[in-house]
Enzyme design. Structure first.
Site, PDB file in Angstrom:
ATOM      1  N   ALA A  50    -132.167 -47.911 -64.370  1.00  0.00           N
ATOM      2  CA  ALA A  50    -131.924 -48.598 -65.362  1.00  0.00           C
ATOM      3  C   ALA A  50    -133.108 -49.435 -65.911  1.00  0.00           C
ATOM      4  O   ALA A  50    -133.327 -49.678 -66.996  1.00  0.00           O
ATOM      5  CB  ALA A  50    -130.638 -49.563 -65.196  1.00  0.00           C
ATOM      6  N   PHE A 103    -125.209 -50.811 -75.859  1.00  0.00           N
ATOM      7  CA  PHE A 103    -125.368 -51.308 -74.595  1.00  0.00           C
ATOM      8  C   PHE A 103    -124.239 -50.642 -73.413  1.00  0.00           C
ATOM      9  O   PHE A 103    -123.074 -51.209 -73.686  1.00  0.00           O
ATOM     10  CB  PHE A 103    -125.491 -52.725 -74.241  1.00  0.00           C
ATOM     11  CG  PHE A 103    -125.754 -53.250 -72.872  1.00  0.00           C
ATOM     12  CD1 PHE A 103    -124.808 -53.788 -71.794  1.00  0.00           C
ATOM     13  CD2 PHE A 103    -127.193 -53.190 -72.406  1.00  0.00           C
ATOM     14  CE1 PHE A 103    -125.079 -54.060 -70.606  1.00  0.00           C
ATOM     15  CE2 PHE A 103    -127.444 -53.409 -71.047  1.00  0.00           C
ATOM     16  CZ  PHE A 103    -126.356 -53.928 -70.160  1.00  0.00           C
ATOM     17  N   ALA A 117    -125.731 -46.805 -64.896  1.00  0.00           N
ATOM     18  CA  ALA A 117    -124.811 -47.637 -63.837  1.00  0.00           C
ATOM     19  C   ALA A 117    -125.482 -48.418 -63.044  1.00  0.00           C
ATOM     20  O   ALA A 117    -126.406 -47.822 -62.080  1.00  0.00           O
ATOM     21  CB  ALA A 117    -123.889 -46.548 -63.339  1.00  0.00           C
ATOM     22  N   HIS A 125    -131.117 -56.590 -55.133  1.00  0.00           N
ATOM     23  CA  HIS A 125    -131.729 -55.853 -56.191  1.00  0.00           C
ATOM     24  C   HIS A 125    -130.967 -55.741 -57.430  1.00  0.00           C
ATOM     25  O   HIS A 125    -131.455 -55.676 -58.469  1.00  0.00           O
ATOM     26  CB  HIS A 125    -132.029 -54.420 -55.434  1.00  0.00           C
ATOM     27  CG  HIS A 125    -132.854 -53.645 -56.307  1.00  0.00           C
ATOM     28  ND1 HIS A 125    -132.891 -52.102 -56.060  1.00  0.00           N
ATOM     29  CD2 HIS A 125    -133.837 -53.701 -57.290  1.00  0.00           C
ATOM     30  CE1 HIS A 125    -133.702 -51.711 -56.671  1.00  0.00           C
ATOM     31  NE2 HIS A 125    -134.290 -52.670 -57.614  1.00  0.00           N
ATOM     32  N   THR A 157    -128.124 -55.751 -51.274  1.00  0.00           N
ATOM     33  CA  THR A 157    -129.366 -56.478 -51.424  1.00  0.00           C
ATOM     34  C   THR A 157    -129.416 -57.003 -52.926  1.00  0.00           C
ATOM     35  O   THR A 157    -128.416 -56.672 -53.669  1.00  0.00           O
ATOM     36  CB  THR A 157    -130.632 -55.763 -51.265  1.00  0.00           C
ATOM     37  OG1 THR A 157    -130.763 -54.766 -52.506  1.00  0.00           O
ATOM     38  CG2 THR A 157    -130.959 -54.923 -50.113  1.00  0.00           C
ATOM     39  N   ILE A 163    -124.845 -50.696 -59.925  1.00  0.00           N
ATOM     40  CA  ILE A 163    -123.710 -50.860 -59.016  1.00  0.00           C
ATOM     41  C   ILE A 163    -124.401 -51.677 -57.688  1.00  0.00           C
ATOM     42  O   ILE A 163    -125.346 -51.319 -57.059  1.00  0.00           O
ATOM     43  CB  ILE A 163    -123.223 -49.334 -58.435  1.00  0.00           C
ATOM     44  CG1 ILE A 163    -122.686 -48.846 -59.690  1.00  0.00           C
ATOM     45  CG2 ILE A 163    -121.864 -49.801 -57.567  1.00  0.00           C
ATOM     46  CD1 ILE A 163    -122.201 -47.373 -59.198  1.00  0.00           C
ATOM     47  N   ARG A 213    -114.598 -47.219 -65.406  1.00  0.00           N
ATOM     48  CA  ARG A 213    -115.256 -47.417 -66.520  1.00  0.00           C
ATOM     49  C   ARG A 213    -116.154 -46.246 -67.197  1.00  0.00           C
ATOM     50  O   ARG A 213    -116.604 -46.176 -68.284  1.00  0.00           O
ATOM     51  CB  ARG A 213    -116.059 -48.608 -66.763  1.00  0.00           C
ATOM     52  CG  ARG A 213    -115.307 -49.805 -66.475  1.00  0.00           C
ATOM     53  CD  ARG A 213    -116.120 -51.128 -65.935  1.00  0.00           C
ATOM     54  NE  ARG A 213    -115.427 -52.330 -65.956  1.00  0.00           N
ATOM     55  CZ  ARG A 213    -114.380 -52.423 -64.828  1.00  0.00           C
ATOM     56  NH1 ARG A 213    -114.009 -51.552 -64.101  1.00  0.00           N
ATOM     57  NH2 ARG A 213    -113.564 -53.345 -65.244  1.00  0.00           N
TER      58      ARG A 213
HETATM   59  O1  LIG Z   1    -129.907 -47.540 -62.600  1.00  0.00           O
HETATM   60  C1  LIG Z   1    -129.845 -47.959 -61.469  1.00  0.00           C
HETATM   61  N1  LIG Z   1    -131.164 -48.432 -60.875  1.00  0.00           N
HETATM   62  C2  LIG Z   1    -130.963 -48.876 -59.766  1.00  0.00           C
HETATM   63  N2  LIG Z   1    -132.325 -49.043 -59.138  1.00  0.00           N
HETATM   64  C3  LIG Z   1    -133.372 -48.180 -59.597  1.00  0.00           C
HETATM   65  C4  LIG Z   1    -134.241 -49.097 -60.655  1.00  0.00           C
HETATM   66  O2  LIG Z   1    -133.639 -48.808 -61.866  1.00  0.00           O
HETATM   67  C5  LIG Z   1    -135.672 -48.397 -60.856  1.00  0.00           C
HETATM   68  O3  LIG Z   1    -135.462 -46.993 -61.310  1.00  0.00           O
HETATM   69  C6  LIG Z   1    -136.494 -48.306 -59.561  1.00  0.00           C
HETATM   70  O4  LIG Z   1    -136.462 -49.850 -59.152  1.00  0.00           O
HETATM   71  C7  LIG Z   1    -137.838 -47.731 -59.797  1.00  0.00           C
HETATM   72  O5  LIG Z   1    -138.505 -48.621 -60.747  1.00  0.00           O
HETATM   73  C8  LIG Z   1    -129.931 -49.173 -59.173  1.00  0.00           C
HETATM   74  N3  LIG Z   1    -129.920 -49.882 -57.646  1.00  0.00           N
HETATM   75  O6  LIG Z   1    -130.930 -50.051 -57.177  1.00  0.00           O
HETATM   76  O7  LIG Z   1    -128.805 -50.164 -57.196  1.00  0.00           O
HETATM   77  C9  LIG Z   1    -128.587 -49.031 -59.631  1.00  0.00           C
HETATM   78  O8  LIG Z   1    -127.600 -49.110 -59.319  1.00  0.00           O
HETATM   79  N4  LIG Z   1    -128.752 -48.387 -61.020  1.00  0.00           N
END
Ligand SMILES: O=c1[nH]c(NC[C@H](O)[C@H](O)[C@H](O)CO)c([N+](=O)[O-])c(=O)[nH]1
Length: 153
Positions: A56, A113, A80, A88, A86, A82, A127
């Site tokens: 994302a 979106f 998605a 993050h 952490t 989730i 969902r």
């Molecule tokens: O699309 C997602 N990216 C996630 N992380 C990756 C991020 O979008 C980047 O692709 C990554 O940080 C590299 O830039 C997610 N988590 O870490 O949980 C997630 O749940 N969904």
């Protein structure tokens, strides 16, 4: 009272669907819902382009690039995010929602979106075509309606 509303008619419109690979178990169902909705509302398969990005977080730049081509009437963004163990989740989901809204305002191209931000996998499954519907369908519908509303302004 003059009312401006968008017809849910995708005939002749070109769409980009931007989907992240992360959690593709979920995202693939959002993509299926969005494509099915657009086809059933008159879009041609050849007028729908699917772009995949890693996660994302990469979506705002990809959406901006797609919008700037002016080849698409709208961009449906599906992902998605989730919650894990952490913080993050908070950073990724904040940046993607802020980033996509900024792209829409900068480029003037309607962006749907459809990025799930859920606390649990169960909520995401609900969902993505089960108990709580399909957010890919909702994002495609919103993109279509916004296209049709704005063309009247
Ligand atoms: O699309 C997602 N990216 C996630 N992380 C990756 C991020 O979008 C980047 O692709 C990554 O940080 C590299 O830039 C997610 N988590 O870490 O949980 C997630 O749940 N969904």
């Amino acid at each position: 009272l003059e009312t401006i509303e968008g017809r849910l008619d995708a005939t002749g419109l070109r769409f980009a669907i931007l989907a992240s690979r992360f959690n593709d178990f979920i995202v693939d169902r959002l993509v299926g819902g969005a494509v099915d909705y657009l086809l059933r509302h008159g879009a041609e398969k050849s007028d729908i382009t699917l772009m995949r990005v890693p996660g994302a977080y990469e979506m705002p730049l990809a959406a901006k690039r797609l919008a700037e081509t002016k080849k698409y009437h709208g961009v449906v963004c599906l992902g998605a995010v989730i919650r894990g163990s952490t913080p993050h989740f908070d950073y990724v989901s904040a940046e993607v929602s802020k980033g996509l809204a900024q792209v829409m305002l900068e480029t003037g191209v309607p962006i749907g979106f459809g990025v799930l931000t859920t606390d649990t996998l169960e909520q995401a499954i609900e969902r993505a075509g089960s108990k709580a519907g399909n957010k890919g369908v909702d994002a495609a519908a919103a993109t279509l309606e916004l296209i049709r509303v704005l063309e009247q302004v």
